[in-house]
Scaffold this motif. Structure first.
Motif, PDB file in Angstrom:
ATOM      1  N   SER A 182      26.001 -60.171  -8.843  1.00  0.00           N
ATOM      2  CA  SER A 182      24.719 -60.835  -8.589  1.00  0.00           C
ATOM      3  C   SER A 182      24.140 -61.299  -9.921  1.00  0.00           C
ATOM      4  O   SER A 182      24.509 -60.792 -10.972  1.00  0.00           O
TER       5      SER A 182
ATOM      6  N   TRP B  44      18.542 -63.397  -1.794  1.00  0.00           N
ATOM      7  CA  TRP B  44      19.504 -64.430  -1.389  1.00  0.00           C
ATOM      8  C   TRP B  44      19.810 -65.359  -2.570  1.00  0.00           C
ATOM      9  O   TRP B  44      20.966 -65.641  -2.863  1.00  0.00           O
TER      10      TRP B  44
ATOM     11  N   ARG C  97      21.993 -63.829  -5.146  1.00  0.00           N
ATOM     12  CA  ARG C  97      23.347 -63.474  -4.724  1.00  0.00           C
ATOM     13  C   ARG C  97      24.186 -64.675  -4.326  1.00  0.00           C
ATOM     14  O   ARG C  97      25.401 -64.687  -4.530  1.00  0.00           O
ATOM     15  N   ILE C  98      23.528 -65.685  -3.742  1.00  0.00           N
ATOM     16  CA  ILE C  98      24.306 -66.747  -3.098  1.00  0.00           C
ATOM     17  C   ILE C  98      25.046 -67.603  -4.120  1.00  0.00           C
ATOM     18  O   ILE C  98      26.143 -68.093  -3.843  1.00  0.00           O
TER      19      ILE C  98
ATOM     20  N   LEU D 182      28.234 -65.869  -4.824  1.00  0.00           N
ATOM     21  CA  LEU D 182      29.059 -65.852  -3.608  1.00  0.00           C
ATOM     22  C   LEU D 182      29.713 -67.210  -3.375  1.00  0.00           C
ATOM     23  O   LEU D 182      30.896 -67.295  -3.034  1.00  0.00           O
TER      24      LEU D 182
ATOM     25  N   THR E 152      35.121 -62.586   0.788  1.00  0.00           N
ATOM     26  CA  THR E 152      33.676 -62.816   0.905  1.00  0.00           C
ATOM     27  C   THR E 152      32.965 -61.563   1.417  1.00  0.00           C
ATOM     28  O   THR E 152      31.900 -61.195   0.914  1.00  0.00           O
TER      29      THR E 152
ATOM     30  N   THR F 233      30.124 -59.626  -0.789  1.00  0.00           N
ATOM     31  CA  THR F 233      28.787 -59.375  -0.244  1.00  0.00           C
ATOM     32  C   THR F 233      28.448 -57.890  -0.335  1.00  0.00           C
ATOM     33  O   THR F 233      27.363 -57.506  -0.792  1.00  0.00           O
TER      34      THR F 233
ATOM     35  N   THR G 134      18.284 -60.628   4.322  1.00  0.00           N
ATOM     36  CA  THR G 134      19.039 -61.334   3.277  1.00  0.00           C
ATOM     37  C   THR G 134      20.422 -61.702   3.788  1.00  0.00           C
ATOM     38  O   THR G 134      20.906 -62.819   3.565  1.00  0.00           O
TER      39      THR G 134
ATOM     40  N   VAL H  68      22.418 -65.237   3.833  1.00  0.00           N
ATOM     41  CA  VAL H  68      23.724 -65.371   3.181  1.00  0.00           C
ATOM     42  C   VAL H  68      24.761 -65.850   4.193  1.00  0.00           C
ATOM     43  O   VAL H  68      25.569 -66.749   3.910  1.00  0.00           O
TER      44      VAL H  68
ATOM     45  N   VAL I 287      29.844 -61.113   7.116  1.00  0.00           N
ATOM     46  CA  VAL I 287      28.756 -60.951   6.146  1.00  0.00           C
ATOM     47  C   VAL I 287      27.712 -59.976   6.672  1.00  0.00           C
ATOM     48  O   VAL I 287      27.249 -59.079   5.950  1.00  0.00           O
TER      49      VAL I 287
ATOM     50  N   SER J  65      26.897 -56.365   5.072  1.00  0.00           N
ATOM     51  CA  SER J  65      25.532 -56.050   4.646  1.00  0.00           C
ATOM     52  C   SER J  65      25.098 -54.711   5.228  1.00  0.00           C
ATOM     53  O   SER J  65      24.488 -53.885   4.542  1.00  0.00           O
TER      54      SER J  65
END
Lengths: 460, 460
Positions: free
Chosen positions: A272, A288, A291-292, A295, B332, B336, B368, B372, B405, B409
């Motif tokens: 992150s 978000w 992190r995004i 990602l 992914t 995450t 979040t 994502v 995802v 999470s």
């Protein structure tokens, strides 16, 4: 690190405010003496309760408490109380702490506060705010005890007494007394202890240690904090190019800086961007955003795994059991690489590994990688055998595991060192990034090994 | 944190030893004042050079230097010099530092040294060595300044002067003076500064702050260190059940403990067991031992991915393009999850998240995760389209990404909190562990989605 037993607190701040007497607040301060619990309880007050608390608590007590609160709680409290009151508490705080709080406020919140602080104090605070936030000077305490080196020990003590108002409550700031010349240039340091232990008529010059570790104001805060800790200092003078003493960086400031930096590094390692606010205060939208980015970067980087697989589509159709081992093989490569980068980056950020150690690191990691590869190949053979895939595929899995582990060892030791060489902070290399790099290259290694070792793929 | 320019040092220790005069050593100490550079250069000396250095450097200077060296360098130096000499330096060190060094030696190396130290000092050291290594007491300095609370400020200063031998060089230890009763029970603390600033005939009782933060000797070292930092103390008294003052934990000890703990957490997060020795001193065999356990555990755990794939072998044979997205999807999910656990574990280890915050954490992470998931589904659609796999597979990839995802999470926020609830340090949850858990479950989600959405799999 055990969970804090906040539930067993017999008196909480909300109840103390509801009782509404200064005595109740005093009792609360006695009962709840841990700044972490105070922060928790203060964070839960409403604006009306904040205002009520402001009336009940003397300025000096509020300042003492604000000094140890979690920064974001202190900042919110300054937002909640009336400006006049907030300015009084701000003026009673150590300047470095006051500047830290002002820095966290928006300019529109900051200006009315600064306008309400006594002018000579506001000048000091505005000066502190001009330093870059990541510099050593932004964290320094400018209120330093100085003495003239021509006086005796007794004379120095008298000079220090004249400045006792500067001392306030912070034991770190009062730990050393600095000897300066007429232009404010630092000549040396004398400890309070030595002043006390010396005979009254000893010249201060005899007590002064001229060989002082100092730091320039624009030094990076993390480097400055590490220097304070490495030398086991209580406080380190910040000195400009002309040798003038600007202030001191205390060891508790250094601890705060080290903790913030360790948190940022941990978040980067997890893939992150650093949050910059305490986790519980981060909105889902902020989380978000932090992190995004990575990602998506990693998704785009990992997208070539699809291309690799497409390139080997014929092989995959011919021997579909090859697909069984894909998660296992690339997972092992990613795990091997993550182990190495996290250990190496931590060793680099604590100065245990430097650029000149490149050779030693590579030899060590390749030797370790060979041992790891042997063990993982054995494990791979066992797993392939239990899936009943036959000799040639078993061999393919074992050989691919050896090659993937060695490859992961190589790139995950080289990349952090290379980044340091390029003067990029190696902490940007996260576990997810290494996994992503190893995933695609691992697939190429696996399918290439299969093409060589499996007779049914010979013609493809 | 910039690379240290050791190459620009004009005089190194080896040359100073070769010159062979005390003056050369003095010059070296002046020129190389950073303990990190001193440690580096000392670490490179041969045994003969160590012995020679021992003859050239006075005991007091050696002790002062040993106080700030990296621990492993200090320990090696004690191994290299003759016992008589080592014992002299050991006796000149602060007791807590001496105990730290003795603790790092083997018993067969330790005993001759302790036998050569003056008896009354050896008793103190042996006592320190009896505390568990992870306890606060193992790190405390037992040499504390105490005064009788019935005397005046001037009388207290006189008492302190009588004990000046106790003070040695460490400014932290001398920061506070403790008032005790006749049985050694702690009654309060008075700062050196207040003693100096008070009028000579002020009773010490008026200066004593009775409300002192103390800690029990068996408190975990990490909790103790965090308390010192949170309260911004220079030193915190260690007090037994009867209220007797055993020693103090200083803020520089707290910094050392925090750094070691942060390194161990970083290594655990990377999927290794903590190294316990500096990286460059770890042999490949040691690195292998610290890493292979988790690699094999994760390999065994990940082995079920093969079983999952085998269970969906028919689906995979029917639509081989499904395999293209396996690394991307499980990657992914792993990324995450790794982002969440690292942020959450760091927030828990800095007391920013506690058990009572479970609800807030889950709501925040699921909100979040939804944001994502939406972004990643869009990215997945684009990637599937560029690979030309057709509408149904595109949809399968997007839906599977959303589900993976959200699932990642959920489990990566629940697992650290659950471990804390079970009183297990959540730092054992590494990025690789989360990736491994998500890999297999992600495959099940993916193939199940495919079975529902792809018409050609309807009959299987």
């Amino acid at each position: 690190m055990s969970p804090s037993p906040t539930t067993s607190q017999p008196l909480d701040l909300r109840r103390a405010v509801a009782i509404g007497t200064p005595k109740a607040i005093d009792l609360w301060l006695d009962v709840v003496d841990d700044p972490r619990h105070r922060s928790d309880q203060l964070a839960e007050l409403t604006a009306a309760e904040h205002a009520r608390l402001g009336e009940l608590m003397p300025v000096a007590v509020a300042a003492e408490m604000a000094d140890t609160l979690a920064l974001h709680v202190a900042v919110d409290t300054f937002r909640a109380v009336p400006t006049r009151r907030a300015a009084d508490v701000l003026a009673a705080l150590e300047s470095d702490r006051a500047a830290e709080i002002l820095r966290a406020l928006d300019p529109v919140e900051r200006e009315p506060l600064l306008a309400a602080v006594p002018a000579e104090h506001a000048i000091v605070l505005r000066d502190l705010l001009t330093w870059p936030a990541a510099s050593a000077a932004a964290h320094m305490a400018p209120d330093v005890l100085t003495v003239d080196r021509s006086v005796t020990a007794a004379g120095a003590i008298a000079q220090v007494r004249d400045h006792r108002a500067k001392l306030r409550q912070d034991a770190h700031i009062g730990a050393y007394v600095f000897a300066v010349d007429g232009d404010g240039r630092l000549e040396g340091v004398v400890s309070f202890r030595d002043l006390v232990l010396a005979d009254a008529d000893t010249p201060v010059a005899e007590l002064v240690e001229p060989d002082v570790i100092t730091i320039a104001p624009l030094t990076d805060q993390e480097e400055a904090a590490r220097t304070v800790v490495a030398h086991r200092l209580l406080a380190m003078p910040v000195v400009d190019d002309d040798g003038r003493l600007l202030g001191i960086l205390t060891s508790d400031d250094a601890s705060d800086i080290a903790e913030v930096e360790a948190t940022e590094d941990a978040e980067r390692q997890g893939g992150s961007q650093p949050l910059e606010v305490p986790y519980l205060r981060a909105s889902p939208l902020l989380l978000w955003r932090k992190r995004i980015v990575w990602l998506l970067v990693l998704f785009v980087a990992a997208a070539y795994t699809g291309t690799v697989m497409q390139a080997f589509e014929d092989e995959l159709e011919a021997v579909v059991v090859l697909a069984f081992f894909i998660p296992l093989l690339i997972g092992t490569g990613g795990n091997t690489g993550t182990q190495i980068t996290t250990t190496l980056i931590r060793a680099m950020s604590t100065d245990n590994v430097r650029m000149r150690d490149v050779g030693r690191v590579l030899r060590k990691e390749m030797a370790t990688g060979t041992l790891v590869a042997a063990a993982m190949a054995a494990a791979g053979l066992v797993r392939a055998w239990t899936l009943g895939v036959g000799g040639p595929v078993m061999l393919t899995v074992a050989v691919a595991l050896v090659a993937i582990v060695l490859w992961a060892s190589l790139i995950s030791s080289v990349i952090p060192l290379l980044l340091r060489k390029l003067r990029v902070d190696p902490a940007v290399v996260s576990g997810p990034m290494i996994s992503t790099i190893v995933d695609g290259t691992g697939l190429i290694i696996y399918f290439t090994t299969a093409k060589v070792l499996l007779p049914e793929l010979a013609g493809l």
